[in-house]
Scaffold this motif. Sequence first.
Motif, PDB file in Angstrom:
ATOM      1  N   SER A 179      -1.178  -2.429   3.123  1.00  0.00           N
ATOM      2  CA  SER A 179      -0.322  -2.130   1.964  1.00  0.00           C
ATOM      3  C   SER A 179      -0.751  -0.839   1.282  1.00  0.00           C
ATOM      4  O   SER A 179       0.090  -0.031   0.885  1.00  0.00           O
ATOM      5  N   ALA A 180      -2.052  -0.650   1.147  1.00  0.00           N
ATOM      6  CA  ALA A 180      -2.557   0.590   0.529  1.00  0.00           C
ATOM      7  C   ALA A 180      -2.130   1.798   1.355  1.00  0.00           C
ATOM      8  O   ALA A 180      -1.618   2.778   0.809  1.00  0.00           O
ATOM      9  N   LEU A 181      -2.314   1.727   2.666  1.00  0.00           N
ATOM     10  CA  LEU A 181      -1.939   2.840   3.533  1.00  0.00           C
ATOM     11  C   LEU A 181      -0.432   3.081   3.511  1.00  0.00           C
ATOM     12  O   LEU A 181       0.018   4.233   3.491  1.00  0.00           O
ATOM     13  N   THR A 182       0.347   2.017   3.498  1.00  0.00           N
ATOM     14  CA  THR A 182       1.806   2.142   3.439  1.00  0.00           C
ATOM     15  C   THR A 182       2.228   2.847   2.157  1.00  0.00           C
ATOM     16  O   THR A 182       3.182   3.623   2.155  1.00  0.00           O
ATOM     17  N   SER A 183       1.493   2.614   1.085  1.00  0.00           N
ATOM     18  CA  SER A 183       1.793   3.249  -0.205  1.00  0.00           C
ATOM     19  C   SER A 183       1.252   4.669  -0.303  1.00  0.00           C
ATOM     20  O   SER A 183       1.423   5.319  -1.330  1.00  0.00           O
ATOM     21  N   GLY A 184       0.566   5.136   0.730  1.00  0.00           N
ATOM     22  CA  GLY A 184       0.003   6.480   0.708  1.00  0.00           C
ATOM     23  C   GLY A 184      -1.366   6.565   0.072  1.00  0.00           C
ATOM     24  O   GLY A 184      -1.873   7.648  -0.201  1.00  0.00           O
ATOM     25  N   LEU A 185      -1.989   5.408  -0.173  1.00  0.00           N
ATOM     26  CA  LEU A 185      -3.320   5.362  -0.784  1.00  0.00           C
ATOM     27  C   LEU A 185      -4.382   5.122   0.280  1.00  0.00           C
ATOM     28  O   LEU A 185      -4.086   4.589   1.352  1.00  0.00           O
ATOM     29  N   PRO A 186      -5.631   5.461  -0.022  1.00  0.00           N
ATOM     30  CA  PRO A 186      -6.709   5.152   0.925  1.00  0.00           C
ATOM     31  C   PRO A 186      -7.032   3.663   0.918  1.00  0.00           C
ATOM     32  O   PRO A 186      -6.824   2.980  -0.086  1.00  0.00           O
ATOM     33  N   ALA A 187      -7.508   3.187   2.036  1.00  0.00           N
ATOM     34  CA  ALA A 187      -8.019   1.819   2.154  1.00  0.00           C
ATOM     35  C   ALA A 187      -9.509   1.949   2.426  1.00  0.00           C
ATOM     36  O   ALA A 187      -9.908   2.546   3.427  1.00  0.00           O
TER      37      ALA A 187
END
Length: 154
Positions: free
Chosen positions: A102-110
């Motif tokens: 979900s983080a990656l899909t939102s453009g955020l780092p995981a």
Amino acid sequence: MKAARSAPGRVRALDYVAAVTVKAGGRALPLGGVALPNRRLVLRRLRRQALRLADGHGRDLVRAAPWLGVRDVRPVTFHGSEAPEALRAWAGDHGSQEHAMSALTSGLPALLTVVDPFVVLRVTLGAWPVDLCGWVAAASADHPYPPRTEAEGA
């Protein structure tokens, strides 16, 4: 954005980065990383590296190759069992994987950071979109990876 050859004449985008670092004594050192074309491959890579690092606990470490390329990250010597257990737990937890996706899909780092309290050693597994790399370089030239967005050990 970087590209890689997938077959003769074909070029595919490498949209995500997966990397592992260790921080000890105030110094962050990269253990290895790779750019990959999608989120699922990045998370599969990090799960593999988490298990590899955890499984190396208590064993004689194999000497790292001078050039690792896209192979496994360099091994780490843990002095306690908390960090290896946390790596295994993260790699096997479906909820943690969904949260990272979900983080990656939102453009955020995981990111996942585990700590070996005996020697204050921190190992961070991270994945992020390639587009985020330019922002990170401008924000912090001496830090090799994006800032944390999750609680440590989460």
